[in-house]
Design a protein around this motif. Structure first.
Motif, PDB file in Angstrom:
ATOM      1  N   MET A 158       0.854  -1.174   0.000  1.00  0.00           N
ATOM      2  CA  MET A 158       0.000   0.000   0.000  1.00  0.00           C
ATOM      3  C   MET A 158       0.902   1.240   0.000  1.00  0.00           C
ATOM      4  SD  MET A 158      -3.101   0.948   2.638  1.00  0.00           S
ATOM      5  CE  MET A 158      -4.336  -0.039   1.821  1.00  0.00           C
ATOM      6  N   PRO A 159       0.840   2.072  -1.041  1.00  0.00           N
ATOM      7  CA  PRO A 159       1.680   3.272  -1.102  1.00  0.00           C
ATOM      8  C   PRO A 159       1.366   4.240   0.040  1.00  0.00           C
ATOM      9  CG  PRO A 159       0.703   2.800  -3.235  1.00  0.00           C
ATOM     10  CD  PRO A 159       0.049   1.888  -2.245  1.00  0.00           C
ATOM     11  N   ARG A 160       2.395   4.989   0.449  1.00  0.00           N
ATOM     12  CA  ARG A 160       2.243   6.004   1.486  1.00  0.00           C
ATOM     13  C   ARG A 160       2.770   7.322   0.935  1.00  0.00           C
ATOM     14  NH1 ARG A 160       4.991   7.872   6.586  1.00  0.00           N
ATOM     15  NH2 ARG A 160       3.301   8.205   8.077  1.00  0.00           N
ATOM     16  N   SER A 161       1.882   8.282   0.773  1.00  0.00           N
ATOM     17  CA  SER A 161       2.230   9.609   0.274  1.00  0.00           C
ATOM     18  C   SER A 161       2.446  10.520   1.474  1.00  0.00           C
ATOM     19  CB  SER A 161       1.106  10.156  -0.594  1.00  0.00           C
ATOM     20  OG  SER A 161       0.828   9.252  -1.640  1.00  0.00           O
ATOM     21  N   TYR A 162       3.371  11.497   1.345  1.00  0.00           N
ATOM     22  CA  TYR A 162       3.764  12.287   2.508  1.00  0.00           C
ATOM     23  C   TYR A 162       4.203  13.688   2.099  1.00  0.00           C
ATOM     24  CZ  TYR A 162       6.377  13.659   6.689  1.00  0.00           C
ATOM     25  OH  TYR A 162       6.839  14.328   7.804  1.00  0.00           O
ATOM     26  N   ALA A 163       3.899  14.657   2.953  1.00  0.00           N
ATOM     27  CA  ALA A 163       4.424  16.023   2.819  1.00  0.00           C
ATOM     28  C   ALA A 163       4.504  16.630   4.213  1.00  0.00           C
ATOM     29  CB  ALA A 163       3.542  16.870   1.921  1.00  0.00           C
ATOM     30  N   SER A 164       5.422  17.586   4.388  1.00  0.00           N
ATOM     31  CA  SER A 164       5.557  18.280   5.666  1.00  0.00           C
ATOM     32  C   SER A 164       5.992  19.714   5.421  1.00  0.00           C
ATOM     33  CB  SER A 164       6.558  17.562   6.569  1.00  0.00           C
ATOM     34  OG  SER A 164       7.852  17.597   6.001  1.00  0.00           O
ATOM     35  N   ALA A 165       5.795  20.551   6.439  1.00  0.00           N
ATOM     36  CA  ALA A 165       6.179  21.960   6.344  1.00  0.00           C
ATOM     37  C   ALA A 165       6.351  22.525   7.748  1.00  0.00           C
ATOM     38  CB  ALA A 165       5.117  22.760   5.593  1.00  0.00           C
ATOM     39  N   VAL A 166       7.127  23.599   7.840  1.00  0.00           N
ATOM     40  CA  VAL A 166       7.259  24.360   9.074  1.00  0.00           C
ATOM     41  C   VAL A 166       6.498  25.659   8.866  1.00  0.00           C
ATOM     42  CG1 VAL A 166       8.852  25.530  10.632  1.00  0.00           C
ATOM     43  CG2 VAL A 166       9.466  23.309   9.658  1.00  0.00           C
TER      44      VAL A 166
END
Length: 150
Positions: free
Chosen positions: A1-9
């Motif tokens: 199962m693919p896991r997509s991700y993003a983050s920011a400050v």
């Protein structure tokens, strides 16, 4: 199962960002490409089990159910019930944490989904970059414009 991700400050405290994001019903207020949104039964946007319906550009509809909300952990998670994307069994998480050295907020948004093998890579990019990163960039701009912030 693919896991997509993003983050920011973000240039705000974790508590300030969480106070805004914990409303599951306000996605159309900050997410680019969303025209309008409602909680389907008219209830509060922080009630576990509520379903938000958002209309994107071109009359595409997303329906998502709030599966859990954790104020102490500044996070919520949800199931995608309907989307104009070739995905299924999709769920996502959004979490806000303090950056202890600066007082800013670290925000993560990720999701897992199933798709046909030929669609997995494109959907991973769509979710990671087209949805999660785009939304976090918009939040960063929103909090950068706040009076008293540099």
């Amino acid at each position: 199962m693919p896991r997509s991700y993003a983050s920011a400050v973000l240039n705000a405290t974790a508590d300030e960002v969480w106070a805004y994001l914990r409303d599951f019903g306000n996605l159309a207020d900050w997410m680019p490409g969303m025209q309008a949104g409602v909680i389907e039964d008219g209830g509060p946007g922080d009630r576990v089990g509520c379903v938000r319906r958002v209309w994107a550009t071109g009359d595409s509809v997303f329906r998502e159910r709030l599966a859990g909300l954790d104020d102490a952990g500044r996070s919520y998670w949800y199931q995608i019930l309907e989307a104009p994307l070739p995905i299924r069994d999709a769920r996502a998480h959004l979490r806000v944490a303090p950056v202890t050295g600066t007082g800013q907020a670290f925000v993560e948004w990720w999701g897992e989904f199933s798709a046909d093998p030929g669609d997995e890579e494109a959907m991973d990019k769509t979710l990671s970059h087209g949805i999660y990163a785009t939304g976090l960039d918009a939040l960063a701009r929103r909090f950068a414009r706040r009076p008293g912030r540099t």
